[in-house]
Design a protein around this motif. Structure first.
Motif, PDB file in Angstrom:
ATOM      1  N   ASN A   1      -3.621  -8.675  -2.093  1.00 45.85           N
ATOM      2  CA  ASN A   1      -4.489  -7.489  -2.204  1.00 45.85           C
ATOM      3  C   ASN A   1      -4.176  -6.111  -1.655  1.00 45.85           C
ATOM      4  OD1 ASN A   1      -6.429  -9.078  -3.414  1.00 45.85           O
ATOM      5  ND2 ASN A   1      -7.322  -9.772  -1.700  1.00 45.85           N
ATOM      6  N   LEU A   2      -2.879  -6.111  -1.320  1.00 42.84           N
ATOM      7  CA  LEU A   2      -2.296  -4.970  -0.561  1.00 42.84           C
ATOM      8  C   LEU A   2      -1.159  -4.460  -1.534  1.00 42.84           C
ATOM      9  CD1 LEU A   2      -2.262  -5.962   3.157  1.00 42.84           C
ATOM     10  CD2 LEU A   2      -3.821  -4.497   2.043  1.00 42.84           C
ATOM     11  N   ARG A   3      -1.102  -3.322  -1.856  1.00 42.37           N
ATOM     12  CA  ARG A   3       0.040  -2.875  -2.481  1.00 42.37           C
ATOM     13  C   ARG A   3       0.382  -1.310  -2.164  1.00 42.37           C
ATOM     14  NH1 ARG A   3      -1.271  -1.495  -7.958  1.00 42.37           N
ATOM     15  NH2 ARG A   3      -3.332  -1.173  -7.506  1.00 42.37           N
ATOM     16  N   SER A   4       1.841  -1.085  -1.781  1.00 42.05           N
ATOM     17  CA  SER A   4       2.194   0.272  -1.691  1.00 42.05           C
ATOM     18  C   SER A   4       2.738   1.006  -2.801  1.00 42.05           C
ATOM     19  CB  SER A   4       3.467   0.270  -0.523  1.00 42.05           C
ATOM     20  OG  SER A   4       3.158  -0.341   0.682  1.00 42.05           O
TER      21      SER A   4
ATOM     22  N   LEU B   1      -1.683   3.304  -0.105  1.00 35.71           N
ATOM     23  CA  LEU B   1      -2.130   2.024   0.028  1.00 35.71           C
ATOM     24  C   LEU B   1      -2.983   1.716  -0.695  1.00 35.71           C
ATOM     25  CD1 LEU B   1      -1.182  -0.756   1.440  1.00 35.71           C
ATOM     26  CD2 LEU B   1      -2.889   0.101   3.249  1.00 35.71           C
ATOM     27  N   HIS B   2      -2.789   0.879  -1.725  1.00 39.39           N
ATOM     28  CA  HIS B   2      -3.977   0.525  -2.498  1.00 39.39           C
ATOM     29  C   HIS B   2      -4.505  -0.947  -2.186  1.00 39.39           C
ATOM     30  CE1 HIS B   2      -3.230   3.069  -6.158  1.00 39.39           C
ATOM     31  NE2 HIS B   2      -2.409   3.426  -5.365  1.00 39.39           N
ATOM     32  N   VAL B   3      -5.634  -1.060  -1.764  1.00 41.75           N
ATOM     33  CA  VAL B   3      -6.231  -2.362  -1.208  1.00 41.75           C
ATOM     34  C   VAL B   3      -7.438  -2.637  -1.998  1.00 41.75           C
ATOM     35  CG1 VAL B   3      -7.232  -3.064   1.044  1.00 41.75           C
ATOM     36  CG2 VAL B   3      -5.751  -1.311   1.145  1.00 41.75           C
TER      37      VAL B   3
ATOM     38  N   ALA C   1       2.509   7.839 -10.352  1.00 38.66           N
ATOM     39  CA  ALA C   1       3.139   6.635  -9.745  1.00 38.66           C
ATOM     40  C   ALA C   1       4.458   6.547 -10.180  1.00 38.66           C
ATOM     41  CB  ALA C   1       2.139   5.393  -9.774  1.00 38.66           C
ATOM     42  N   LEU C   2       5.589   6.320  -9.293  1.00 34.80           N
ATOM     43  CA  LEU C   2       6.824   5.895  -9.474  1.00 34.80           C
ATOM     44  C   LEU C   2       7.110   4.354  -9.624  1.00 34.80           C
ATOM     45  CD1 LEU C   2       8.634   8.751  -7.591  1.00 34.80           C
ATOM     46  CD2 LEU C   2       8.167   8.657 -10.074  1.00 34.80           C
ATOM     47  N   PHE C   3       6.573   3.684  -8.522  1.00 40.48           N
ATOM     48  CA  PHE C   3       6.786   2.325  -8.459  1.00 40.48           C
ATOM     49  C   PHE C   3       5.755   1.861  -7.505  1.00 40.48           C
ATOM     50  CE2 PHE C   3      10.098   3.967  -5.642  1.00 40.48           C
ATOM     51  CZ  PHE C   3       9.926   3.283  -4.377  1.00 40.48           C
ATOM     52  N   GLN C   4       5.533   0.546  -7.512  1.00 40.78           N
ATOM     53  CA  GLN C   4       4.653  -0.144  -6.646  1.00 40.78           C
ATOM     54  C   GLN C   4       5.317  -1.521  -5.886  1.00 40.78           C
ATOM     55  OE1 GLN C   4       1.181  -1.919  -7.840  1.00 40.78           O
ATOM     56  NE2 GLN C   4       1.738  -2.176 -10.134  1.00 40.78           N
ATOM     57  N   ILE C   5       4.902  -1.447  -4.638  1.00 40.60           N
ATOM     58  CA  ILE C   5       5.759  -2.843  -4.057  1.00 40.60           C
ATOM     59  C   ILE C   5       4.325  -3.538  -3.416  1.00 40.60           C
ATOM     60  CG2 ILE C   5       6.961  -3.336  -1.831  1.00 40.60           C
ATOM     61  CD1 ILE C   5       8.118  -0.753  -1.975  1.00 40.60           C
ATOM     62  N   GLY C   6       4.560  -4.754  -3.730  1.00 43.24           N
ATOM     63  CA  GLY C   6       3.625  -5.921  -3.039  1.00 43.24           C
ATOM     64  C   GLY C   6       4.099  -6.636  -2.154  1.00 43.24           C
ATOM     65  N   HIS C   7       3.543  -7.945  -1.912  1.00 46.44           N
ATOM     66  CA  HIS C   7       4.055  -8.566  -0.960  1.00 46.44           C
ATOM     67  C   HIS C   7       5.076  -9.490  -1.290  1.00 46.44           C
ATOM     68  CE1 HIS C   7       1.547 -11.447  -3.263  1.00 46.44           C
ATOM     69  NE2 HIS C   7       1.992 -12.455  -2.435  1.00 46.44           N
TER      70      HIS C   7
END
Length: 83
Positions: free
Chosen positions: A11-14, A30-32, A59-65
């Motif tokens: 549930n967390l994404r940068s 930080l998207h929560v 947005a350029l990119f997103q990083i998840g767990h």
């Protein structure tokens, strides 16, 4: 800290975002997701609720767990000098 408070890793994404008024700059959000509600935390202060988990248009990119979840390389390629 959010993980210690019980927020699951999935549930967390940068999200790395291109700063629209400064072409050479980027920042991170930080998207929560908490109990089905999406929130965005930024460098500008308090969290704000968002209507959907959709990425912002800049947005350029997103990083998840699990690593990089998605990328908009065409946007990153248009920012000379940042990468």
């Amino acid at each position: 800290m959010l993980r210690e408070l019980g927020v699951e890793a999935e549930n967390l994404r940068s999200v790395i975002v291109h700063h629209e008024s400064m072409p050479e700059a980027c920042f991170m959000q930080l998207h929560v997701n908490v109990d089905g509600t999406d929130h965005v935390l930024t460098h500008r202060g308090a969290a704000r609720r968002v209507e959907s988990a959709a990425l912002p248009h800049n947005a350029l990119f997103q990083i998840g767990h699990t690593g990089v979840v998605s990328a908009k390389l065409s946007s990153a390629e248009s920012i000379s000098g940042v990468w």
